[in-house]
Motif scaffolding. Structure first.
Motif, PDB file in Angstrom:
ATOM      1  N   PRO A  60      67.500 -55.680  58.422  1.00  0.00           N
ATOM      2  CA  PRO A  60      67.959 -56.852  58.657  1.00  0.00           C
ATOM      3  C   PRO A  60      68.222 -57.465  59.982  1.00  0.00           C
ATOM      4  N   TRP A  61      68.723 -56.542  60.988  1.00  0.00           N
ATOM      5  CA  TRP A  61      68.869 -56.881  62.267  1.00  0.00           C
ATOM      6  C   TRP A  61      67.481 -57.307  63.141  1.00  0.00           C
ATOM      7  N   PHE A  62      66.409 -56.594  62.724  1.00  0.00           N
ATOM      8  CA  PHE A  62      65.313 -56.980  63.588  1.00  0.00           C
ATOM      9  C   PHE A  62      64.650 -58.370  63.007  1.00  0.00           C
ATOM     10  N   ASN A  63      65.022 -58.534  61.547  1.00  0.00           N
ATOM     11  CA  ASN A  63      64.826 -59.813  60.961  1.00  0.00           C
ATOM     12  C   ASN A  63      65.397 -60.928  61.699  1.00  0.00           C
ATOM     13  N   TYR A  64      66.908 -60.753  61.706  1.00  0.00           N
ATOM     14  CA  TYR A  64      67.575 -61.796  62.454  1.00  0.00           C
ATOM     15  C   TYR A  64      66.855 -61.968  64.031  1.00  0.00           C
ATOM     16  N   LEU A  65      66.657 -61.074  64.748  1.00  0.00           N
ATOM     17  CA  LEU A  65      66.314 -61.118  66.059  1.00  0.00           C
ATOM     18  C   LEU A  65      64.918 -61.628  66.138  1.00  0.00           C
ATOM     19  N   ALA A  66      63.956 -61.484  65.253  1.00  0.00           N
ATOM     20  CA  ALA A  66      62.496 -61.823  65.181  1.00  0.00           C
ATOM     21  C   ALA A  66      62.668 -63.615  64.836  1.00  0.00           C
TER      22      ALA A  66
END
Length: 558
Positions: free
Chosen positions: A199-205
């Protein structure tokens, strides 16, 4: 009337049988020596079912492993698992065009990705090539690094809290969100904070591409959840929905409908709710792009049309003109912005998540990366020209890390072993026909080269039969210049090849270099959960192959 209805139904049934029987006989006549999947000569239903089960790439790979480099996967579709086919099918010569598979991805109107007409694609490519010029790309870096800084702040905050052993990151709204995972007591005692990093990489991207393509982040990192505003084309109705989940559902449904494109107009009425959810996701994704473009255009209108104050993707698109001096209309601008949103969001997040999975689960890789980064960044205080850097968060610059050999090797190996686009990208044989592997393919035949199979071919990636360099092993050392062969270089196609290759490749690579350099320089990471029980990353496939979760323990580096 009852007799008439019976006759009509009987006629439709007979027509359908004759249609598929004709295709079966034609397939036998045209490709008698090419083996096929069960029933694939008769109907595209086999391929459609594999896509619906989220395993098309794996099913096609299994066929090639058993049947050889040429496999019929639909009545008029041959998959070719051979490096010789790459330059022919995807090269600049011959007039190859995309198949009707891409029609399934059209929403507002055709964008660069799903345009099939060659002349129209050339026109659109001129617009977008201007957007991704060398000068433009250099101006995108501050937006990427600003979002990375917030990402690190959030991970630092998680590390500063007392963990109860439960993984942070659930409740993201994504269909790929994590299960509740407990860390081992001995690990928790050593001060590791457990998170599902997906989820955190989703938010970042999404925040990065929102910043680049629409003038402002989506705010997912700040809020710690997956949320985006959706508007109708007229801008009147507005709601909020989870963007990551929308993108996942859209990709899965469209990739399935693309195998039997005539189903698309009827998708909403099919009994499987998967298709209804997917068609709604297509509309919602367009609504996200509409909302962000509307907001940006309103801001520009307030400045009397001046877009020069912020040099991002949308500003470049708004400035672009064709050969007649005409600018993009609102619908086309929205379609191209949506294309950038799709191409630049989950591709980056999936690759980042998969990369961290392999980095922290392969002996010595993280330590080697950190030694290389520490040496390169010893005297670094971030971007000395920026006043936004905080003393405790030094985000590396692209200039500082772009030439680090082991970092590049890790990124390349990740793009090889986890090919985000793992399926074969379908192209139509031009009027001149084509001959590949001593086999003639007549005009109109659909051909594709399966990326996953090419990237996992023992003949290409392990010609010496060395277990350490098996194609199923994550080993960055295979990218050492002395080991790399010409065949391997030609067979590495994570961004495809030719005129339809990813136009945003340079931006994508900049993001990956900065993301991996930042995470590995500032955090220690230990892998906990995310595999499929066989040592492989557990994934789910739509158009792209996406990790299901990646639960890790993180700790700030001193």
């Amino acid at each position: 009337m009852q007799s008439l209805s019976t006759l009509v139904l009987a006629a439709l049934l007979i027509t359908s049988v004759l249609f598929y029987l004709h295709r079966y006989i034609l397939s036998l006549y045209t490709f008698p020596h090419i083996p096929s999947a069960r029933l694939a000569r008769l109907s595209p239903l086999w391929l459609t079912l594999q896509a619906r089960r989220h395993r098309r790439y794996a099913a096609v790979h299994d066929l090639h492993s058993r049947l050889g480099p040429l496999v019929l996967i639909a009545p008029n579709h041959v998959s070719i698992a051979a490096s010789e086919a790459i330059g022919v099918v995807y090269g600049h010569r011959g007039g190859w065009v995309k198949s009707d598979f891409y029609d399934a991805f059209v929403s507002v109107r055709r964008g660069l990705f799903n345009t099939r007409d060659r002349a129209e694609h050339t026109r659109k490519r001129k617009y977008v090539s201007h957007v991704f010029s060398a000068k433009s790309i250099s101006e995108f870096e501050p937006f990427i690094r600003a979002n990375l800084r917030l990402f690190v702040e959030k991970w630092n905050a998680l590390c500063n809290t007392t963990s109860d052993g439960a993984a942070h990151g659930e409740g993201s709204g994504s269909s790929c969100s994590s299960k509740q995972t407990k860390i081992k007591p001995e690990t928790a005692a050593k001060g590791w904070t457990v998170i599902d990093c997906l989820p955190w990489f989703n938010y970042l991207a999404f925040d990065i591409i929102g910043d680049l393509a629409f003038g402002a982040p989506f705010g997912m990192l700040e809020k710690g959840r997956d949320e985006a505003r959706i508007e109708s084309l007229d801008g009147k109705a507005a709601t909020t929905s989870p963007a990551v989940d929308i993108l996942n559902r859209r990709g899965e449904a469209s990739a399935t409908l693309g195998c039997m494109i005539w189903l698309k107009p009827w998708a909403h009425w099919l009994p499987d709710p998967f298709f209804r959810s997917g068609t709604q996701a297509v509309k919602d994704l367009s609504g996200i792009a509409v909302a962000r473009v509307n907001k940006r255009l309103a801001e520009v209108n307030e400045k009397d049309g001046d877009v020069s104050g912020r040099q991002d993707l949308l500003a470049r698109l708004m400035e672009a003109k064709d050969e007649n001096g005409e600018k993009l209309g609102r619908e086309e601008l929205t379609a191209e912005a949506a294309t950038q949103l799709i191409a630049g969001s989950d591709t980056t997040s999936n690759t980042s998540c998969a990369g961290l999975y392999w980095i922290c689960r392969t002996d010595g890789v993280l330590e080697r990366m950190q030694r290389e980064l520490d040496e390169a960044l010893t005297n670094c205080k971030g971007d000395s020209q920026s006043n936004q850097d905080r003393a405790d968060i030094n985000i590396p610059t692209f200039e500082q890390v772009k030439d680090l050999p082991f970092l590049r090797a890790v990124i390349n190996e990740n793009l090889r072993i986890h090919s985000t686009a793992s399926i074969g990208l379908a192209r139509i044989v031009p009027p001149s026909g084509a001959t590949i592997l001593d086999t003639y393919f007549p005009p109109g035949t659909v051909l594709s080269v399966p990326t996953y199979t090419i990237h996992h071919s023992p003949a290409i990636w392990n010609p010496d039969n060395d277990p350490a360099f098996s194609p199923d092993v994550f080993n960055p050392d295979r990218w050492a210049p002395k080991r790399m062969t010409k065949l391997q270089k030609e067979s590495f196609i994570p961004f495809s090849q030719g005129p339809r290759a990813c136009v945003g490749r340079n931006v994508a690579e900049m993001e990956l270099f900065l993301i991996f350099a930042t995470v590995c320089a500032l955090f220690n990471v230990v892998g906990l959960e995310g595999g499929d029980g066989k040592g492989e990353l557990e994934t789910r496939e739509g158009f792209l192959r996406k990790p299901v979760r990646n639960v890790v323990g993180i700790k700030k580096r001193k």
